[in-house]
Motif scaffolding. Structure first.
Motif, PDB file in Angstrom:
ATOM      1  N   UNK A   1       0.813  -1.211   0.000  1.00  0.00           N
ATOM      2  CA  UNK A   1       0.000   0.000   0.000  1.00  0.00           C
ATOM      3  C   UNK A   1       0.850   1.267   0.000  1.00  0.00           C
ATOM      4  N   UNK A   2       2.045   1.200   0.556  1.00  0.00           N
ATOM      5  CA  UNK A   2       2.866   2.397   0.715  1.00  0.00           C
ATOM      6  C   UNK A   2       3.965   2.517  -0.331  1.00  0.00           C
TER       7      UNK A   2
ATOM      8  N   UNK B   1      -1.234   2.936   4.047  1.00  0.00           N
ATOM      9  CA  UNK B   1      -1.159   3.838   2.904  1.00  0.00           C
ATOM     10  C   UNK B   1      -0.072   4.898   3.112  1.00  0.00           C
ATOM     11  N   UNK B   2       0.118   5.312   4.349  1.00  0.00           N
ATOM     12  CA  UNK B   2       1.051   6.398   4.639  1.00  0.00           C
ATOM     13  C   UNK B   2       2.230   5.953   5.504  1.00  0.00           C
ATOM     14  N   UNK B   3       2.377   4.656   5.736  1.00  0.00           N
ATOM     15  CA  UNK B   3       3.459   4.164   6.599  1.00  0.00           C
ATOM     16  C   UNK B   3       4.797   4.224   5.873  1.00  0.00           C
ATOM     17  N   UNK B   4       5.837   4.630   6.590  1.00  0.00           N
ATOM     18  CA  UNK B   4       7.177   4.623   6.012  1.00  0.00           C
ATOM     19  C   UNK B   4       7.668   3.196   5.798  1.00  0.00           C
ATOM     20  N   UNK B   5       7.309   2.318   6.726  1.00  0.00           N
ATOM     21  CA  UNK B   5       7.644   0.892   6.625  1.00  0.00           C
ATOM     22  C   UNK B   5       6.344   0.105   6.711  1.00  0.00           C
ATOM     23  N   UNK B   6       6.091  -0.746   5.718  1.00  0.00           N
ATOM     24  CA  UNK B   6       4.847  -1.519   5.679  1.00  0.00           C
ATOM     25  C   UNK B   6       4.768  -2.460   6.867  1.00  0.00           C
ATOM     26  N   UNK B   7       3.594  -2.507   7.492  1.00  0.00           N
ATOM     27  CA  UNK B   7       3.340  -3.438   8.585  1.00  0.00           C
ATOM     28  C   UNK B   7       2.212  -4.371   8.159  1.00  0.00           C
ATOM     29  N   UNK B   8       2.518  -5.382   7.353  1.00  0.00           N
ATOM     30  CA  UNK B   8       1.461  -6.230   6.775  1.00  0.00           C
ATOM     31  C   UNK B   8       0.828  -7.143   7.812  1.00  0.00           C
TER      32      UNK B   8
END
Length: 425
Positions: free
Chosen positions: A71-72, A331-338
């Motif tokens: 997303x990011x 959507x706005x995370x610097x690092x994806x947290x899936x």
């Protein structure tokens, strides 16, 4: 590119050329382009989906492949290839992202996301399946297409027996079905379908009955309903969008809808701005805003009460998908947290004689501890916890004995005083 602001909802779109990007995210409040997903080709009609709160999915319009982006990130997920047995005509996934469902020709394929296993291959339709949808709880999914048939399936039943029959089979249409969607009642939800035969059908899944068939003057190509299911919106080949008031139900199963552009008409009203086929419809969670996409390349944001266009997102080609989505943190995370893992998809369900392995995934807990049976029974490694449990059991047993004595005393008092007094009188 602007940074995605903290918003309750965003808008996702895709179009048929794929020249600048495959999919885009827009701010519904000011109409700004927030982010794009590129480095892939154009996506097929109604194949743009969110995979839980972590990824964006979209089926390639010309090749047997599903593209996936975090997303990011504007670039596809590296080292993951979602190759399919053929070109995907329709795509959906369960709300939690655990399963991906795709139609290839007249067949349906179901994959488990965490390991890529092909779990089911269903062949019930006679022609190409072009519409797929799941209920809000993911327990049921529906398929429809060019044969005019609608099947409602139990995901649990299909995963346990691929030879199972659909829960419901509807054959009320004489021409291809162009779109379908579920209401908000989970397994007892209503199912809405539209067809080129000019009918919009509403089914009740609990009983499997056709509640009403709305007949219009033009072929229908898209459908959606608001959260309250008080307003139904259908898109037409002419570009018109017709709003039907569900609080004014018809008297019979079949009802001919009269369209009016005046505010005084309580049964239906029309939204006019598109120049050709409506391909996508979606309603915001607050039920105030309607989103529509068309083959004319325009995506309009409408005020439902006034039926005026608030914003327009221009596209270079026919719009293949447009819908409101939650503004997830990723959507706005610097690092994806899936919230889930994604693996390459199997093209066949054959395991080649290998043992089936169930992969256990958990956050913040050692997998060895989860699989250690001794930690769940007496005599395990943690003797201190075992002693505490034994002490609690002894305390409870003493409390039970005490309560039994009290109950016996109350009973004896009742027999001695109350009953004897009644006999004397």
């Amino acid at each position: 590119m602007q940074r995605i602001t903290d918003a309750r909802e965003v808008i996702l779109t895709s179009e048929a050329t794929g020249e600048s990007w495959s999919a885009a995210v827009w701010d519904p409040r000011n109409g700004s382009l927030l982010s794009v997903y590129k480095n892939a080709t154009a996506l097929g009609y109604r194949t743009l989906r969110l995979l839980s709160d972590s990824y964006v999915l979209g089926a390639d319009a010309t090749r047997p492949r599903i593209h996936i982006w975090p997303l990011n990130n504007s670039s596809p997920l590296p080292n993951v290839r979602l190759t399919t047995p053929g070109n995907v005509n329709a795509l959906t996934c369960t709300p939690n992202g655990s399963y991906i469902i795709a139609s290839i020709g007249e067949k349906l394929f179901i994959w488990q996301t965490c390991n890529g296993r092909l779990l089911a291959n269903l062949a019930k339709h006679y022609q190409t399946v072009t519409c797929l949808a799941t209920t809000k709880d993911g327990s049921l999914f529906a398929s429809a297409g060019e044969d005019g048939l609608v099947f409602v399936w139990s995901l649990y039943s299909v995963l346990n027996d691929t030879r199972c029959s659909p829960l419901h089979a509807f054959s009320n249409n004489s021409l291809p079905i162009k779109d379908l969607c579920f209401g908000y009642g989970d397994a007892r939800a209503r199912l809405y379908t539209v067809s080129l035969d000019r009918t919009a059908n509403i089914y009740e899944l609990g009983s499997g009955t056709l509640l009403v068939s709305l007949v219009f003057d033009v072929p229908l190509t898209a459908v959606t309903v608001n959260v309250r299911e008080s307003e139904l919106f259908v898109g037409c080949t002419t570009g018109d969008i017709i709003q039907c008031n569900m609080h004014e139900p018809p008297r019979g199963v079949q009802h001919h809808v009269t369209v009016s552009s005046s505010n005084e008409d309580e049964e239906s009203a029309v939204f006019r701005a598109h120049k050709s086929n409506v391909t996508a419809l979606s309603v915001s969670m607050d039920c105030r805003t309607l989103l529509s996409g068309s083959t004319d390349g325009a995506v309009h944001v409408w005020d439902i009460v006034s039926r005026q266009v608030l914003k327009t997102f221009g596209h270079k080609g026919p719009v293949t998908a447009a819908f409101f989505a939650r503004g997830f943190d990723n959507f706005r995370a610097a690092v994806l947290n899936p919230s889930l893992q994604v693996h390459n998809l199997q093209r066949t369900s054959e395991d080649g004689g290998k043992e089936n392995v169930v992969e256990v995934l958990a956050r913040g807990r050692d997998s060895a501890e989860i699989l250690n049976f001794e930690s769940y029974v007496e005599g395990g490694n943690d003797s201190r916890e075992s002693d505490e449990m034994s002490k609690k059991v002894e305390d409870l047993q003493r409390e039970i004995k005490k309560l039994k004595k009290i109950n016996a005393a109350i009973y004896q008092f009742g027999v001695t005083h109350i009953l004897n007094k009644a006999v004397d009188n």
